[in-house]
Structure formats: structure tokens, C-alpha cells
Design a protein around this motif. Structure first.
Motif, mmCIF file in Angstrom:
data_model
loop_
_atom_site.group_PDB
_atom_site.id
_atom_site.type_symbol
_atom_site.label_atom_id
_atom_site.label_comp_id
_atom_site.label_asym_id
_atom_site.label_seq_id
_atom_site.Cartn_x
_atom_site.Cartn_y
_atom_site.Cartn_z
ATOM 1 N N ILE A 186 -6.662 10.908 30.188
ATOM 2 C CA ILE A 186 -7.864 10.241 29.065
ATOM 3 C C ILE A 186 -8.211 8.925 29.763
ATOM 4 N N LEU A 187 -9.389 8.780 29.674
ATOM 5 C CA LEU A 187 -10.073 7.697 29.800
ATOM 6 C C LEU A 187 -11.030 6.837 28.855
ATOM 7 N N LEU A 188 -10.650 5.778 28.540
ATOM 8 C CA LEU A 188 -11.244 4.809 27.609
ATOM 9 C C LEU A 188 -12.472 4.038 28.359
ATOM 10 N N VAL A 189 -13.570 4.074 27.973
ATOM 11 C CA VAL A 189 -14.592 3.054 28.619
ATOM 12 C C VAL A 189 -15.774 3.019 27.649
ATOM 13 N N HIS A 190 -16.145 1.742 27.259
ATOM 14 C CA HIS A 190 -16.890 1.496 26.134
ATOM 15 C C HIS A 190 -18.603 1.951 26.515
ATOM 16 N N GLU A 191 -18.965 2.097 27.780
ATOM 17 C CA GLU A 191 -20.113 2.581 27.804
ATOM 18 C C GLU A 191 -19.991 3.938 28.778
ATOM 19 N N PRO A 192 -20.703 4.985 27.901
ATOM 20 C CA PRO A 192 -20.557 6.428 28.185
ATOM 21 C C PRO A 192 -21.232 6.865 29.658
ATOM 22 N N ASP A 193 -22.108 6.262 30.004
ATOM 23 C CA ASP A 193 -22.658 6.764 31.474
ATOM 24 C C ASP A 193 -21.682 6.337 32.670
ATOM 25 N N PHE A 194 -20.537 5.687 32.227
ATOM 26 C CA PHE A 194 -19.777 5.657 33.262
ATOM 27 C C PHE A 194 -18.971 7.035 33.695
ATOM 28 N N ALA A 195 -19.316 7.926 32.827
ATOM 29 C CA ALA A 195 -18.981 9.283 33.212
ATOM 30 C C ALA A 195 -19.464 9.863 34.489
ATOM 31 N N GLU A 196 -20.642 9.264 34.848
ATOM 32 C CA GLU A 196 -20.984 9.786 36.290
ATOM 33 C C GLU A 196 -20.218 9.267 37.287
ATOM 34 N N ILE A 197 -19.542 8.194 37.085
ATOM 35 C CA ILE A 197 -18.517 7.819 37.937
ATOM 36 C C ILE A 197 -17.200 8.436 37.836
ATOM 37 N N SER A 198 -16.809 8.572 36.742
ATOM 38 C CA SER A 198 -15.286 8.726 36.466
ATOM 39 C C SER A 198 -15.091 10.221 36.690
ATOM 40 N N SER A 199 -16.170 11.123 36.488
ATOM 41 C CA SER A 199 -16.117 12.776 36.537
ATOM 42 C C SER A 199 -15.712 13.102 38.052
ATOM 43 N N LYS A 200 -16.420 12.112 38.830
ATOM 44 C CA LYS A 200 -16.685 12.454 40.414
ATOM 45 C C LYS A 200 -15.121 12.383 40.965
ATOM 46 N N THR A 201 -14.321 12.026 40.298
ATOM 47 C CA THR A 201 -12.861 11.776 40.704
ATOM 48 C C THR A 201 -11.965 12.863 40.345
ATOM 49 N N ASN A 202 -12.554 13.851 39.466
ATOM 50 C CA ASN A 202 -11.662 15.019 38.973
ATOM 51 C C ASN A 202 -10.303 14.705 38.423
ATOM 52 N N ARG A 203 -10.230 13.546 38.301
ATOM 53 C CA ARG A 203 -8.772 13.032 37.827
ATOM 54 C C ARG A 203 -8.723 13.030 36.222
ATOM 55 N N PHE A 204 -9.834 13.044 35.523
ATOM 56 C CA PHE A 204 -10.003 12.722 34.010
ATOM 57 C C PHE A 204 -10.182 14.024 33.436
ATOM 58 N N ASP A 205 -9.757 14.324 32.218
ATOM 59 C CA ASP A 205 -10.287 15.466 31.386
ATOM 60 C C ASP A 205 -11.163 15.087 30.320
ATOM 61 N N LEU A 206 -10.859 13.888 29.830
ATOM 62 C CA LEU A 206 -11.607 13.244 28.737
ATOM 63 C C LEU A 206 -12.013 11.898 28.777
ATOM 64 N N GLN A 207 -13.220 11.623 28.535
ATOM 65 C CA GLN A 207 -13.679 10.087 28.434
ATOM 66 C C GLN A 207 -14.183 9.681 27.101
ATOM 67 N N MET A 208 -13.675 8.758 26.447
ATOM 68 C CA MET A 208 -14.229 8.428 25.286
ATOM 69 C C MET A 208 -14.918 6.986 25.106
ATOM 70 N N SER A 209 -16.084 7.134 24.627
ATOM 71 C CA SER A 209 -17.012 5.905 24.854
ATOM 72 C C SER A 209 -17.474 5.635 23.520
ATOM 73 N N GLY A 210 -18.323 4.497 23.473
ATOM 74 C CA GLY A 210 -19.231 4.073 22.212
ATOM 75 C C GLY A 210 -20.575 3.600 22.881
ATOM 76 N N HIS A 211 -20.791 2.201 22.501
ATOM 77 C CA HIS A 211 -21.731 1.439 23.097
ATOM 78 C C HIS A 211 -23.059 1.809 22.393
ATOM 79 N N SER A 212 -23.597 3.072 22.407
ATOM 80 C CA SER A 212 -24.981 3.515 22.117
ATOM 81 C C SER A 212 -25.165 3.298 20.356
ATOM 82 N N HIS A 213 -24.301 3.368 19.476
ATOM 83 C CA HIS A 213 -24.364 3.672 18.187
ATOM 84 C C HIS A 213 -24.997 5.003 17.838
ATOM 85 N N GLY A 214 -25.064 6.023 18.986
ATOM 86 C CA GLY A 214 -25.794 7.119 18.525
ATOM 87 C C GLY A 214 -27.389 7.016 18.638
#
Length: 288
Positions: free
Chosen positions: A188-216
Motif C-alpha cells: 500500500i502506498l501513501l501519497v498526498h497527491e493522487p496523480d502520482f498514481a500515473e507513476i506508481s502504477s507503472k511499477t506493478n508493485r503497489f495494490d492500493l494508493q491512498m491520497s487526498g489533496h483535491s478535497h474532492g
């Protein structure tokens, strides 16, 4: 540059002080926010962690619209849910930390979870005082996972919790995280900024990324369940759950807001994740 403050910082601080003085009731009321339950299916999740429960808090922005009294109410509510783990994904204050250090420390110290508390910093934490925030985390027994990895072991099985420091201020060091991350175990990966998922997902080493930043976006379009208001690093994944390659990206609406206390169809949020294994367990039945 890391810790570089945004333009007109003093003006923003003055605006925060003014808005704080004009806020209404500061009493915590459970009906004013959403407790969002998210089931996350993980192929390699050991049976030991099936139905494992993680509560995530993000974007508190203490001292602006969220008062110390309100945050204490949040803390008591979270503790009543008796989570296995608590994660925090940044922006604990807005533009002013001075005067709120003890309040943040008191609330964070009171948070209770069976297997620990883990956090990363957001851009506002760096602007307000990253070193001070890290000290508050340390004194609260919260593990600072900024560019780091923690492996939780239960009955010989592993669950990796990783964190990346704020991308907005250039404090992220993903290579360092990948070097420390074990090759086995769900991650599981904790990152404040959600668009980091574009980077983290490419590694195929994380199942879930939790983020905030946008306040929806502070406004969610009914039926569409997204928002037209998107800030930097939350353009692609501004609110809710997304499947990004083989990883789930979840962006919480957060607890507080920045500047105006205005939310339309976008209640403040506490997120409760349930980890689910997709493995099947064979049970032998002895015949007579």
C-alpha cells in the motif's frame, strides 16, 4: 525547491486568520461528514490480512475551518471504530502552524490503532513547517513514511506500507522507496497527491494508493460523481476510486478545506478501507 513557500504567503496567512474568525459552530457532528467504506481486492493478500481495516484521514487543515474541538471529535469517532491501522495523507494545517502545535499533537497522540499509525506530509505541511510537523508525528507515535517503507508482519505474513513525500514541493524520492520495498507481500502506498498514481502504477508493485489533496474539488456533480474543479496533481484522479493499471487509486474528499468552507454534494470524509484477499482457501472435511 523543497519547502519553498507559495507567493504571497503572508497574505494567505492573513486571509486564513480572517476566515477562521468568521467560522460558525466548531462542534464535531458525525452527520456532517461521510464515513466511506471501500473494499479493496488484492490478489496476493495473505489470509492473515483478509478483512484488515485501515482508516485514512487527510487534509485536516487544522486552524482554518477545522477547530481543535472538531478535530478532537474526529479523533474520538475514529477510535470508536477500533481500526487495525490508521493512515494520514497530509495537509494537517493550512498556512499557519504557530499556535496549533499542541492541539495537533494532543489529537494525534489520542488516535489509537491496533497495528500503528502511519503518515506522509502534504504541500501545506512543508509550507507551514515540515520539521515541526515531523516532530509532532514522532511525539504522537506516528511513523513518518515520507520516502520510506514499513513492513508489518503477522503470523509470518507481510503487508508493506510505503509513503512518498509531497510531489508539489519536490520532496518526493520514489527511487528510494522502490529500493527499500520488499519483493514479496501486498503493498500500500501513501501519497498526498493522487496523480502520482500515473507513476506508481507503472511499477506493478503497489495494490492500493491512498491520497487526498483535491478535497474532492469541494463540488461533486450528482450522477457523474466527479468534479469540474481540479488542482495541480489531482487532474486525473480528483475524487473517489479509480483502477489504474493493476492498482486501485483512492482519492479522499478530506476533512477540511482551503480558503472557503464551501462544499456542494461533497461532504468531508473519513475513509475506511477493507482489504480483501482473492485467494481461495481449501478446507479439508474428514469423512467417517
Amino acid at each position: 525547491m523543497v519547502n519553498e513557500r507559495p507567493p504571497a504567503m503572508m497574505i494567505r496567512q492573513g486571509f486564513q486568520t480572517f476566515m477562521t474568525q468568521t467560522r460558525g459552530s466548531t462542534k464535531f457532528k458525525p452527520e456532517l461528514f461521510d464515513l466511506v467504506n471501500v473494499n479493496v481486492k488484492i490478489n496476493d493478500l495473505p489470509f492473515t490480512f483478509h478483512n484488515y481495516r485501515i482508516i485514512n484521514l487527510t487534509d485536516i487543515h487544522l486552524g482554518q475551518w477545522i477547530s481543535p474541538e472538531y478535530l478532537n471529535g474526529v479523533t474520538d469517532y475514529v477510535n470508536s471504530l477500533n481500526p487495525d491501522m490508521i493512515t494520514l495523507t497530509g495537509d494537517y494545517v493550512s498556512y499557519i502552524l504557530e499556535g496549533y502545535e499542541d492541539d495537533l499533537l494532543d489529537s494525534f497522540k489520542k488516535l489509537k490503532a491496533k497495528d500503528g499509525k502511519f503518515a506522509v506530509l502534504g504541500n501545506h505541511d512543508h509550507w507551514a513547517g515540515a520539521d515541526e510537523i515531523r516532530e509532532i508525528l514522532k511525539q504522537s507515535d506516528i511513523v513518518d513514511l515520507s520516502n520510506d517503507v514499513y513492513t508489518l508482519e503477522k503470523k509470518g505474513e507481510k503487508l508493506n506500507i510505503s509513503g512518498v513525500d509531497s510531489l508539489t514541493v519536490g520532496a518526493d524520492d520514489f527511487d528510494k522507496v522502490l529500493e527499500k520495498l520488499p519483493n514479496d507481500g501486498a503493498s500500500i502506498l501513501l501519497v498526498h497527491e493522487p496523480d502520482f498514481a500515473e507513476i506508481s502504477s507503472k511499477t506493478n508493485r503497489f495494490d492500493l494508493q491512498m491520497s487526498g489533496h483535491s478535497h474532492g474539488g469541494q463540488l461533486v456533480i450528482p450522477g457523474v460523481k466527479t468534479t469540474p474543479f481540479r488542482c495541480s496533481y489531482s487532474i486525473k484522479y480528483p475524487v473517489g476510486a479509480y483502477k489504474v493499471k493493476n492498482m486501485i487509486q483512492y482519492t479522499s474528499k478530506g476533512l477540511g478545506t482551503n480558503s472557503f468552507w464551501l462544499r456542494i454534494n461533497c461532504k468531508p470524509e473519513i475513509t475506511q478501507f477493507y482489504l480483501k484477499t482473492t485467494k481461495r482457501k481449501n478446507i479439508e472435511i474428514n469423512g467417517e
